[in-house]
Design a protein around this motif. Structure first.
Motif, PDB file in Angstrom:
ATOM      1  N   CYS A 103     -34.935 -70.490  34.102  1.00 36.81           N
ATOM      2  CA  CYS A 103     -35.063 -69.799  32.960  1.00 36.81           C
ATOM      3  C   CYS A 103     -35.421 -68.239  33.433  1.00 36.81           C
ATOM      4  CB  CYS A 103     -36.138 -70.036  32.079  1.00 36.81           C
ATOM      5  SG  CYS A 103     -35.848 -71.638  31.354  1.00 36.81           S
ATOM      6  N   MET A 104     -36.220 -67.998  34.226  1.00 36.87           N
ATOM      7  CA  MET A 104     -36.467 -66.561  34.704  1.00 36.87           C
ATOM      8  C   MET A 104     -35.284 -66.061  35.493  1.00 36.87           C
ATOM      9  SD  MET A 104     -38.738 -64.163  35.065  1.00 36.87           S
ATOM     10  CE  MET A 104     -40.618 -64.607  35.011  1.00 36.87           C
ATOM     11  N   ALA A 105     -34.450 -66.593  36.341  1.00 30.46           N
ATOM     12  CA  ALA A 105     -33.419 -66.167  36.779  1.00 30.46           C
ATOM     13  C   ALA A 105     -32.218 -66.085  35.984  1.00 30.46           C
ATOM     14  CB  ALA A 105     -32.807 -67.191  37.909  1.00 30.46           C
ATOM     15  N   GLY A 106     -32.252 -66.784  34.929  1.00 28.82           N
ATOM     16  CA  GLY A 106     -31.251 -66.837  33.737  1.00 28.82           C
ATOM     17  C   GLY A 106     -31.303 -65.551  33.053  1.00 28.82           C
ATOM     18  N   ALA A 107     -32.471 -65.121  32.866  1.00 26.73           N
ATOM     19  CA  ALA A 107     -32.903 -63.940  31.972  1.00 26.73           C
ATOM     20  C   ALA A 107     -32.431 -62.843  32.719  1.00 26.73           C
ATOM     21  CB  ALA A 107     -34.385 -63.915  31.568  1.00 26.73           C
ATOM     22  N   ILE A 108     -32.954 -62.747  34.091  1.00 31.39           N
ATOM     23  CA  ILE A 108     -32.508 -61.637  35.010  1.00 31.39           C
ATOM     24  C   ILE A 108     -31.096 -61.482  35.189  1.00 31.39           C
ATOM     25  CG2 ILE A 108     -32.800 -60.886  37.270  1.00 31.39           C
ATOM     26  CD1 ILE A 108     -35.623 -62.317  37.489  1.00 31.39           C
ATOM     27  N   TYR A 109     -30.500 -62.422  35.219  1.00 30.59           N
ATOM     28  CA  TYR A 109     -28.919 -62.457  35.489  1.00 30.59           C
ATOM     29  C   TYR A 109     -28.095 -61.780  34.141  1.00 30.59           C
ATOM     30  CZ  TYR A 109     -24.048 -64.037  36.340  1.00 30.59           C
ATOM     31  OH  TYR A 109     -22.843 -64.040  36.519  1.00 30.59           O
ATOM     32  N   PHE A 110     -28.377 -62.418  33.063  1.00 34.15           N
ATOM     33  CA  PHE A 110     -27.821 -61.978  31.953  1.00 34.15           C
ATOM     34  C   PHE A 110     -28.221 -60.616  31.218  1.00 34.15           C
ATOM     35  CE2 PHE A 110     -27.052 -66.564  31.501  1.00 34.15           C
ATOM     36  CZ  PHE A 110     -25.614 -66.756  31.255  1.00 34.15           C
ATOM     37  N   GLU A 111     -29.577 -60.309  31.636  1.00 35.98           N
ATOM     38  CA  GLU A 111     -29.973 -59.190  31.150  1.00 35.98           C
ATOM     39  C   GLU A 111     -29.785 -57.864  32.066  1.00 35.98           C
ATOM     40  OE1 GLU A 111     -30.970 -58.277  28.063  1.00 35.98           O
ATOM     41  OE2 GLU A 111     -30.842 -60.134  27.402  1.00 35.98           O
ATOM     42  N   ALA A 112     -29.777 -58.066  33.508  1.00 40.51           N
ATOM     43  CA  ALA A 112     -29.949 -57.125  34.427  1.00 40.51           C
ATOM     44  C   ALA A 112     -29.290 -57.335  35.930  1.00 40.51           C
ATOM     45  CB  ALA A 112     -31.351 -56.767  34.720  1.00 40.51           C
ATOM     46  N   LYS A 113     -28.100 -58.050  35.660  1.00 41.12           N
ATOM     47  CA  LYS A 113     -27.512 -58.607  37.021  1.00 41.12           C
ATOM     48  C   LYS A 113     -26.887 -57.310  37.634  1.00 41.12           C
ATOM     49  CE  LYS A 113     -23.331 -60.155  34.687  1.00 41.12           C
ATOM     50  NZ  LYS A 113     -22.677 -61.288  34.420  1.00 41.12           N
ATOM     51  N   GLY A 119     -35.156 -52.608  38.683  1.00 46.28           N
ATOM     52  CA  GLY A 119     -34.558 -53.275  37.212  1.00 46.28           C
ATOM     53  C   GLY A 119     -35.016 -54.281  37.021  1.00 46.28           C
ATOM     54  N   GLN A 120     -34.260 -55.344  37.845  1.00 44.61           N
ATOM     55  CA  GLN A 120     -34.267 -56.623  37.624  1.00 44.61           C
ATOM     56  C   GLN A 120     -35.864 -57.242  37.517  1.00 44.61           C
ATOM     57  OE1 GLN A 120     -31.308 -59.057  39.766  1.00 44.61           O
ATOM     58  NE2 GLN A 120     -30.080 -57.039  40.330  1.00 44.61           N
ATOM     59  N   LEU A 121     -36.697 -56.884  38.541  1.00 44.16           N
ATOM     60  CA  LEU A 121     -38.031 -57.184  38.948  1.00 44.16           C
ATOM     61  C   LEU A 121     -38.593 -56.898  37.344  1.00 44.16           C
ATOM     62  CD1 LEU A 121     -39.931 -58.438  40.248  1.00 44.16           C
ATOM     63  CD2 LEU A 121     -40.504 -56.254  41.311  1.00 44.16           C
ATOM     64  N   ALA A 122     -38.269 -55.696  37.001  1.00 43.51           N
ATOM     65  CA  ALA A 122     -39.117 -55.222  35.457  1.00 43.51           C
ATOM     66  C   ALA A 122     -38.614 -56.072  34.315  1.00 43.51           C
ATOM     67  CB  ALA A 122     -38.611 -53.777  35.335  1.00 43.51           C
ATOM     68  N   VAL A 123     -37.580 -56.548  34.312  1.00 43.92           N
ATOM     69  CA  VAL A 123     -37.387 -57.488  33.406  1.00 43.92           C
ATOM     70  C   VAL A 123     -37.987 -58.858  33.587  1.00 43.92           C
ATOM     71  CG1 VAL A 123     -35.347 -59.248  32.506  1.00 43.92           C
ATOM     72  CG2 VAL A 123     -34.768 -56.854  32.766  1.00 43.92           C
ATOM     73  N   ALA A 124     -38.145 -59.425  34.802  1.00 41.99           N
ATOM     74  CA  ALA A 124     -39.083 -60.388  35.068  1.00 41.99           C
ATOM     75  C   ALA A 124     -40.311 -60.131  34.702  1.00 41.99           C
ATOM     76  CB  ALA A 124     -39.028 -60.921  36.622  1.00 41.99           C
ATOM     77  N   THR A 169     -29.196 -63.547  43.955  1.00 40.67           N
ATOM     78  CA  THR A 169     -29.927 -62.173  43.855  1.00 40.67           C
ATOM     79  C   THR A 169     -31.067 -62.563  42.798  1.00 40.67           C
ATOM     80  OG1 THR A 169     -28.374 -60.830  44.904  1.00 40.67           O
ATOM     81  CG2 THR A 169     -30.382 -59.793  43.649  1.00 40.67           C
ATOM     82  N   ALA A 170     -30.486 -62.723  41.482  1.00 40.65           N
ATOM     83  CA  ALA A 170     -31.465 -63.068  40.287  1.00 40.65           C
ATOM     84  C   ALA A 170     -32.367 -64.258  40.789  1.00 40.65           C
ATOM     85  CB  ALA A 170     -30.769 -63.487  39.197  1.00 40.65           C
TER      86      ALA A 170
END
Length: 216
Positions: A103-113, A119-124, A169-170
């Motif tokens: 779920c975390m990787a999916g959110a990072i991928y779709f929101e900040a890939k 920036g990806q870590l900030a979404v997490a 990467t996500a």
């Protein structure tokens, strides 16, 4: 002289010579007799309380015999990375992805890939902070799939993602976040939006990274 008289005379001369030899070498016969008949001197045993020395081989000591320092991490220890990129590169793709990681990787991928790693870590970080806030669900998947929060969610589920480079990467960034392996540049953030929009939020901005702005 008759033959018998000759034999008697020869015998008398022989005995006389033997007597003269015995007189000329006193002790000769006795020494021979002693050498033949005298028993050998008995060996003297060592005293009962005297122990024989025990020889012990020397033990060679080298540098290899010194105890080696252990590099094994103990419970509670963390690995120090030089950069966030190093922390992400050190992560491996697991054979089986747990629900929270997926779920975390999916959110990072779709929101900040397309965003930088920070920036990806900030979404997490936003997702993790919500699980701890008491105002949102307590699990990562529940936060990600909460209705009205993330537009990529379909029917309460994170869509399937092909295992491409951006998704790997996500996953790596998600693992860094879940293990707290690197401090987020958006500490305390619980909301974010794209720069292209301007919501009327009365919130405190904590960071602007790439194309996203983060608030708490």
């Amino acid at each position: 002289m008759s033959f018998s008289n000759r034999v008697a005379t020869f015998a008398t001369v022989t005995f006389a010579l033997a007597a003269l030899i015995g007189i000329g070498t006193p002790g000769f016969a006795q020494e021979i007799n002693r050498a033949i008949n005298e028993p050998a001197a008995p060996s003297v045993p060592a005293p009962a309380n005297q122990t024989q020395p025990v020889l012990t081989p020397a033990i060679a000591t080298t540098a290899d015999s010194e105890p080696q320092a252990s590099n094994t991490l103990q419970d509670g220890d963390t690995v120090a990375y030089g950069t966030l990129a190093d922390a992400v590169a050190a992560q491996t793709m697991p054979d089986t992805i747990a629900d929270d990681l997926q779920c975390m990787a999916g959110a990072i991928y779709f929101e900040a890939k397309g965003e930088p790693l920070s920036g990806q870590l900030a979404v997490a970080e936003v997702i993790l902070n919500r699980t701890k806030s008491g105002r949102f669900p307590k699990s990562v998947c529940s936060v990600v799939t909460q209705p009205g929060q993330f537009s990529f969610v379909r029917g309460g589920h994170v869509p399937s993602i092909a295992p491409n480079k951006q998704y790997r990467t996500a996953v790596a960034v998600a693992r860094v976040a879940l293990t707290d392996a690197w401090d987020s540049p958006a500490a305390g953030a619980m909301y974010f939006h794209a720069r292209r929009v301007a919501p009327s939020w009365n919130r405190v901005q904590v960071a602007a990274i790439g194309n996203h702005v983060f608030y708490r």
